[in-house]
Design an enzyme around this catalytic site. Sequence first.
Site, short mmCIF file in Angstrom:
data_model
loop_
_atom_site.label_atom_id
_atom_site.label_comp_id
_atom_site.label_asym_id
_atom_site.label_seq_id
_atom_site.Cartn_x
_atom_site.Cartn_y
_atom_site.Cartn_z
CE LYS A 219 67.50 55.48 69.12
NZ LYS A 219 66.96 55.09 67.81
NE ARG A 224 75.32 53.30 64.05
CZ ARG A 224 75.52 52.85 65.28
NH1 ARG A 224 74.53 52.25 65.94
NH2 ARG A 224 76.69 53.01 65.88
NE ARG A 239 71.98 47.20 65.65
CZ ARG A 239 71.24 47.53 66.69
NH1 ARG A 239 70.53 48.62 66.67
NH2 ARG A 239 71.19 46.77 67.76
CD GLU A 268 70.45 55.87 62.44
OE1 GLU A 268 69.61 55.49 61.60
OE2 GLU A 268 70.73 55.22 63.45
CG PHE A 308 76.05 59.32 64.90
CD1 PHE A 308 76.89 58.36 65.45
CD2 PHE A 308 74.90 58.89 64.25
CE1 PHE A 308 76.62 57.02 65.36
CE2 PHE A 308 74.61 57.55 64.16
CZ PHE A 308 75.47 56.60 64.72
NE ARG A 379 72.20 46.79 73.15
CZ ARG A 379 71.62 47.41 72.13
NH1 ARG A 379 71.27 48.68 72.24
NH2 ARG A 379 71.41 46.77 70.99
CE LYS A 385 68.00 51.90 72.87
NZ LYS A 385 67.93 50.94 71.75
#
Length: 521
Positions: A219, A224, A239, A268, A308, A379, A385
Amino acid sequence: MPTVPVLLAEVVATSAEVAATRSRTAKRDLLAALLRRLGPDEIVPTVGFLTGEPVQGRIGVGWRTLAAARDDGARPAALATLTVTEVDATLADLAGLRGPGSNAARRARVVGLLARATDDEATFLFRLLTGELRQGALAGVVTDAVAAAAGVPTAPVRRAAMLGGDLPLIARLAMVEGADGLGRVQLRPGRPVQPMLASTADDVAAAVGALGTAVVDWKLDGIRVQVHRTAGEVRAWTRNLNEITDRLPEVCDLVAGWPGGDLVLDGEALVVDSDLRPVPFQDTASRVGGDDPDRVRAGGQGVRPWFFDLLHRDGVDLIDAPLTERRAALRDLAGSWSIPGEATDDPDVAAAVLAAALDAGHEGVVVKDAVSPYAAGRRGKAWLKVKPVHTLDLVVVAAEWGHGRRTGWLSNLHLAARDPDPDADGFVMVGKTFKGLSDELLTWQTGALGRIATGEAHPEGDHVVAVRPELVVEIAVDGVQRSTRYPGGVALRFARVIGYRPDKDPADADTIDDVRRLGRP
């Protein structure tokens, strides 16, 4: 569709009602009732207001500009006359101001807007434009309300919102064209999608235990980025789906040189030093936040991406494919530009990935269900995370009266660190938080802070109660960043209350030097 213009006051009243209830169903029904009263051109701005994100994005109006406008003599109007359309037009005008004289023009327009607003409307606008509008109308609830108002199932609204990347526009589509319009929304390279988000797990072993076979990725604490390549053109979004193509020339040049056709990547971007260790987040934000593409391309530290996820490649949508398939395609395409990680069901292996990420200077890991699709805009529990939590013992120096469901309670805490300099004033403010406060704790702290209130006027306004620096509270933070707003030069990131520490005196609080150390890589 209605033809009578909807007043901002109707949005404000609905917002207050939504904030005052805990029931998700009640929130949905209140919002749906408002949406049904809107004309087609009022839907987009109103949904932006309700989610706390004006469609104009950043318009250059912050707390200082609003406070200055208030000091310039703007007084609340007696009657509500502002319409949603008028407010939207004013915000669009503000967003377009650039160059010499723009600050004065911006201030004058804000004064004019506030002069036409009632007291409740002015408070709503103040919080909306400073990003502090906490009304309980999160995007998920608004999505449900759109479905209810349009008379369509929730699932197609959610999928259209995630693929279309713009909830206000999807709301208009649902209200005007119904299910048929929503069904035409598909993943399209060149149009950003809502990013998949991660929930939080206490530790890496618990996360792996909850998911079974998982992908454990580093992470990173960067920006983002969603990068699209279509017909050879590369564009990038944040993001929040703000385009930053001109601010990421290195990233766009990299992706432009990869073989094949259309691409949609998630990742990222961050500034790193010569050893590939991340610089403080504030430096990355400053570098990526530049408005001058020539300066960005020519000077300073470069931005390095780590990807990712891969959502589309060469005409094939991968968004519904399992993560392991998307990951294999990503590594085939991006190689070392893909984020480090391991696929495992062994908590010890996952712990080793976490240790490696931390040793490299990064935040932690994201543990992902190995067979999960890319649930854009959600979410859920498929991504978890895990990162170490830093705690600080800080002193409360003021608190703000709550609104909505927190009316009558002292809620938002002003937090300060101890200044070790004996010649200094004693405490240095480093941030605010309203998070982590239960109803029981709100009740207790309202009484406790009321007993130590100084009665002095606070520069931020009558809604802020200054208190003697006597209560120590333990605060969890993700870190700190540089700030010009606070005299100590740093501000807390994602602060939340763990609990008060009656066993500690203010002299036992952490110092401003302790806080600053959290911001060093």
